[in-house]
Design an enzyme around this catalytic site. Structure first.
Site, PDB file in Angstrom:
ATOM      1  N   ASP A 308      36.912  35.393  30.360  1.00 62.85           N
ATOM      2  CA  ASP A 308      37.675  35.967  31.462  1.00 62.85           C
ATOM      3  C   ASP A 308      38.555  37.060  30.856  1.00 62.85           C
ATOM      4  O   ASP A 308      38.765  37.105  29.627  1.00 62.85           O
ATOM      5  CB  ASP A 308      38.512  34.902  32.192  1.00 62.85           C
ATOM      6  CG  ASP A 308      38.950  35.398  33.580  1.00 62.85           C
ATOM      7  OD1 ASP A 308      38.828  36.610  33.858  1.00 62.85           O
ATOM      8  OD2 ASP A 308      39.429  34.568  34.383  1.00 62.85           O
TER       9      ASP A 308
HETATM   10  C1  BGC Z   1      39.868  36.849  37.009  1.00 63.16           C
HETATM   11  C2  BGC Z   1      38.355  36.890  37.059  1.00 63.16           C
HETATM   12  C3  BGC Z   1      37.893  38.308  37.238  1.00 63.16           C
HETATM   13  C4  BGC Z   1      38.456  39.172  36.109  1.00 63.16           C
HETATM   14  C5  BGC Z   1      38.029  40.626  36.190  1.00 63.16           C
HETATM   15  C6  BGC Z   1      40.427  37.837  36.002  1.00 63.16           C
HETATM   16  O1  BGC Z   1      41.793  37.911  36.113  1.00 63.16           O
HETATM   17  O2  BGC Z   1      40.293  35.552  36.698  1.00 63.16           O
HETATM   18  O3  BGC Z   1      37.889  36.092  38.104  1.00 63.16           O
HETATM   19  O4  BGC Z   1      36.499  38.366  37.274  1.00 63.16           O
HETATM   20  O5  BGC Z   1      39.877  39.106  36.152  1.00 63.16           O
HETATM   21  O6  BGC Z   1      38.705  41.288  37.197  1.00 63.16           O
END
Ligand code: BGC
Length: 886
Positions: A308
């Protein structure tokens, strides 16, 4: 009776004020459960603070098994031709806002490998125009329709494809929905792992049928927003030193949180995104037990693990623990430094990451890409995430002096998806109460609509960044899980159209504080026997946005927008009131269920761009409701047995999942609490009857634990160990803060740039060893041991439509595993059937070995216990007329 209650005092608190209140006697006390809801002492013991996650090394290498061989062979053939830097480039993002998608890998132009574009969201293409906003995950779950889940996935995949993405960052099975307040539950499906598993797998198959990789996220136990990220929590003045740790035992892992991920891996998901939280006090993106042992070992996952965004906190350690790709590539946004990139090049040169591990990372990434035919189906990216300007900087964060041009082609990716979205919105609307008022005829003397939640946001449908406000009707919640509406059909507009098209009488009041007018209109509507339709909502989202003290997670289960006084005035004065709810999840509505003036209650969830039309189709009977609650509606939050931790209990907050597998309906059943509306409940405009339960025992071979041994870790090509060959090429213009794979010095210690270079004592035992490894006994193929899906019983029942309208019914099968520590029953089958009036249909459920087994922590395998197993079939988790012992 007339009732006017003053508007509730605004709940807005500054971030600091909240933290202050939280520390000096929290307004949201952390709930402790006097009667631990899990009867299983192992679950309670395994969910203690400071629980540890066992080390498991080495990281298993892919082998192309389980339908992956073509993709794997293609990936291997390519990886053999790659240089060290080219391999590294595949594994590392180029940095936050340095290229056009939210995540972008380096490319290998020499061999025609494009930069892979990773783009949110699970429900729409985020950060661009001319895309559809689909019903959200919670609605897909409410449809209880596997075909809908597949088609929605495919339709979303088409839009990502048309925009030039390589991977849709979704679907979501973590959070699963442990506690009803969890901010991102709606991005996923349901707190029931079986329902989520099916919707997750079908979504993955649908998305990937279009050439788009899906990302199964967030792995795992990412169950609350508070304390998910250190920086975010510090910004909110929470005094913590690490993200929070979800602590639970191995049985809870397997029977609850891992269950849908196993389905996703079995469905062939190309990548799995590890989450921000710690699990048993080890970071999810550096947790060798979860990534090496469980995901790549037991579940035989052949694709790649992607972090993530900023969830990766190390290079070598995370890589050895199983992480394959670091996103967005920089250590923290825009530092220009990476745990991967040049540091991975260095790690391979100095041997702290063995070549076989890097080769495996590159093979897994390319195999994921080939598995979905991404190489032949993709087109170049034609949008820019960080501005909607047509022309602008090529590397948004550093500005136009580093290159500029056409960055947004404004490609309309939607086709006629709006028609499907309207249909799916209606098919996921749950009818909870109906005294006969619905369906409406449209000929009511006066139709009066009440509530801010019926109206458009006056600042526009995309008026708040990332939907970080709750103004107007709620059709999509907040955070990275949403996209920009191309339009939003409000309930007010759709209902007005319904009435005005034949010149009926329609009035709406969408200012919840206009209590005098609300009282007058509801009385007048009542006097002429018209209908009052009142709207209320509850929102939540991702932790980076805080709305009125809801730091992602909800702080209560009540209505927003000060809807309560409005509702009380309408329901007191109008005895033909229809209550429509747009909520991210459970909401407290006991008093409306009990109120005779509330003639009907409809849960419309988060229906997406066609919100009003979908609702009108149900209210006016063009669609006969056939959706079911994908969660339990309880009378109060305490009944759920698990809650968000709102104030840190330690510098590393400890989320102790002492309820084990007893979440949602399993908690209500176990504690004999009668819910307001139970899991699986939903009415129709027709009626169904259940009869004729039959059970057939099938011949399945005895279960064999997997026992094979892998080959030694393969190595592809020879790496040139001279540091001089890995320097930045001469005459190369470096874009500032961009992550490249090359070194800036032949001295590895200086190229590393940090302190402590040369220390390898942190490398865990066995982590560098590429000798053959034994297959996990519960493993052997993607998703787990293939024999887990052997069918042991076939259960058949007959469902008859005994009403006068065609309609959809969802027969549900529950199993009682019979043990003292088992839930009373768990969902193990559901089908959505469309049945004409007067007709009967038979439904068959196949019960697999996995469906009937428990996870045994000693043998590390699924076992069928000796306890008597019972099946129940019916229309909800508590309306189960048919039952038999297996
Ligand atoms: C979120 C993810 C997301 C990623 C990219 C993160 O903060 O938890 O779900 O895909 O950001 O934007």
């Amino acid at each position: 009776m007339v009732l006017i209650i003053p508007v509730a005092v605004s709940l807005t608190l500054a971030a600091g004020a909240f933290a202050q209140a939280g520390l000096n006697g929290s307004p949201f006390p952390d709930v402790t459960w006097p009667d631990a809801v899990s009867p299983n002492p192992a679950a309670v013991a395994g969910a203690q603070s400071n629980q540890k996650s066992p080390p498991k090394y080495p990281s298993p290498w892919a082998d192309g098994s389980g339908g992956w061989s073509a993709a794997y062979d293609k990936a291997v053939a390519l990886v053999k031709k790659l240089t060290l830097e080219e391999k590294v480039n595949l594994t590392t993002g180029t940095g936050w806002q340095m290229d056009r998608c939210v995540g972008n890998t380096g490319e290998v132009p020499r061999l025609g490998i494009r930069s892979l574009c990773f783009q949110d969201a699970p429900t729409a293409v985020r950060y661009t125009d001319f895309v559809s906003v689909f019903p959200q995950g919670v609605n897909v779950a409410a449809s209880f329709d596997k075909k809908l889940a597949y088609l929605r996935g495919q339709t979303m995949g088409e839009e990502f494809q048309a925009k030039g993405a390589s991977c849709q960052l979704g679907p979501v099975a973590g959070p699963l929905g442990r506690s009803p307040e969890g901010g991102r539950n709606w991005e996923g499906f349901s707190p029931d792992p079986y329902l989520t598993g099916h919707m997750f797998a079908e979504s993955i198959k649908g998305i990937q049928s279009t050439g788009m990789m899906a990302s199964a996220k967030h792995f795992i136990a990412n169950e609350q927003e508070h304390f998910r990220q250190l920086g975010e929590a510090l910004d909110y003045d929470f005094n913590i030193t690490q993200p929070g740790s979800s602590n639970f035992d191995d049985q809870t892992l397997h029977e609850l949180y891992l269950w849908p991920f196993a389905d996703g891996v079995r469905a062939g998901v190309a990548n799995v995104m590890c989450s921000y939280n710690l699990v048993n006090n080890s970071q999810a993106c550096q947790n060798s037990y979860l990534l090496n042992h469980v995901l790549k070992g037991e579940l035989g996952f052949q694709g790649f693990v992607i972090s993530d965004w900023q969830a990766d906190n190390s290079g070598v350690s995370a890589i050895l623990a199983g992480l394959d790709m670091s996103m967005p590539g920089d250590t923290l946004f825009n530092t220009g430094r990476s745990f991967f990139g040049p540091n991975l090049t260095i790690a391979v040169l100095n041997g702290t990451v063995p070549q076989w591990r890097l080769d495996d990372m590159a093979v897994r990434i390319l195999a994921g890409w080939y598995y979905v035919d991404g190489d032949t189906k993709s087109i170049p990216v034609n949008f820019e995430s960080f501005t909607k300007d047509t022309y602008g900087p090529l590397h948004y964060h550093v500005g136009s002096q580093w290159g500029a041009g056409l960055i947004n082609e404004h490609v309309d990716s939607r086709g006629e998806h709006g028609a499907l979205i309207r249909q799916w919105g209606a098919e996921s609307t749950v009818l909870l109460k109906n005294d006969g008022i619905l369906p409406l005829t449209g000929k009511e003397r006066l139709t009066a609509v009440f509530g801010q939640d019926a109206a458009p946001n006056p600042n526009g449908p995309n008026g708040c960044s990332n939907k970080g406000c709750d103004i107007g009707t709620l059709a999509e919640a907040w955070g990275s899980g949403q996209g920009d509406f191309p339009y939003l059909v409000s309930p007010e507009a759709a209902l007005q159209h319904e009435i005005v098209s034949h010149y009926g009488a329609f009035e709406s009041i969408t200012n919840n504080s206009a209590l005098t007018q609300i009282q007058t209109l509801s009385r007048r509507t009542n006097a002429v026997s018209g209908v009052c339709i009142a709207f209320a909502n509850a929102d939540s989202g991702e932790g980076f946005i805080n709305i009125e003290g809801n730091y992602g997670d909800r702080k209560n289960l009540t209505f927003w927008q000060a809807a309560e006084p409005m509702l009380q005035n309408v329901t007191t004065n109008c005895n033909r009131t229809v209550l429509v709810i747009h909520s991210v999840g459970p909401i407290e509505i006991q008093k409306y269920k009990d109120n005779v003036n509330v003639s009907a209650i409809v849960w419309a969830g988060l229906p997406g761009e066609q919100s009003g039309n979908s609702l009108a189709d149900v209210l006016y009977g063009r669609v006969n409701p056939g959706a079911k609650l994908p969660f339990t509606l309880g009378a109060s939050r305490e009944e759920y047995g698990a809650d968000v931790l709102y104030t840190p209990n330690q510098p590393v907050p400890q989320f102790n999942f002492q309820e084990g597998v007893f979440v949602d309906y399993r908690a209500f059943d176990h504690r004999n609490i009668t819910p307001v509306y139970e899991f699986g409940f939903g009415l129709s405009y027709t009626e169904f009857e259940y009869a004729d339960l039959q059970i057939e025992k099938c011949d399945a071979a005895p279960y064999e634990p997997a026992s094979s041994v892998s080959d030694a870790a393969p190595i592809y090509g020879t790496i040139d160990n001279r540091t001089t060959t890995h320097l930045f090429p001469s005459n190369f213009t470096r874009v500032p803060l961009y992550i490249y794979p090359w070194l800036n010095s032949t001295n590895l210690s200086s190229a590393y740039g940090g302190s402590g270079y040369g220390d390898s004592t942190f490398i865990p035992d066995g982590a560098l060893d590429g000798s053959p490894i034994a297959t996990h006994p519960a493993g052997g193929a993607p998703g787990g041991n293939p024999q887990l899906w052997d069918v042991l019983y076939r259960v058949t029942a007959t469902i008859s439509n005994v009403g006068s309208l065609a309609g959809a019914e969802v027969p549900q099968l529950y199993v009682s595993h019979g043990g003292p520590f088992d839930p009373k029953r768990v969902l193990r089958g559901f089908e959505k059937l469309f049945i004409k009036p007067g007709q009967s249909t038979s439904v068959t459920f196949e019960l697999s070995r996995r469906d009937l087994s428990n996870w045994d922590t000693v043998s590390q395998n699924w076992v069928l216990s000796d306890y008597t197993k019972t099946v129940f079939v019916g229309s909800s988790s508590r309306a189960l007329p048919l039952t038999a012992v297996l």
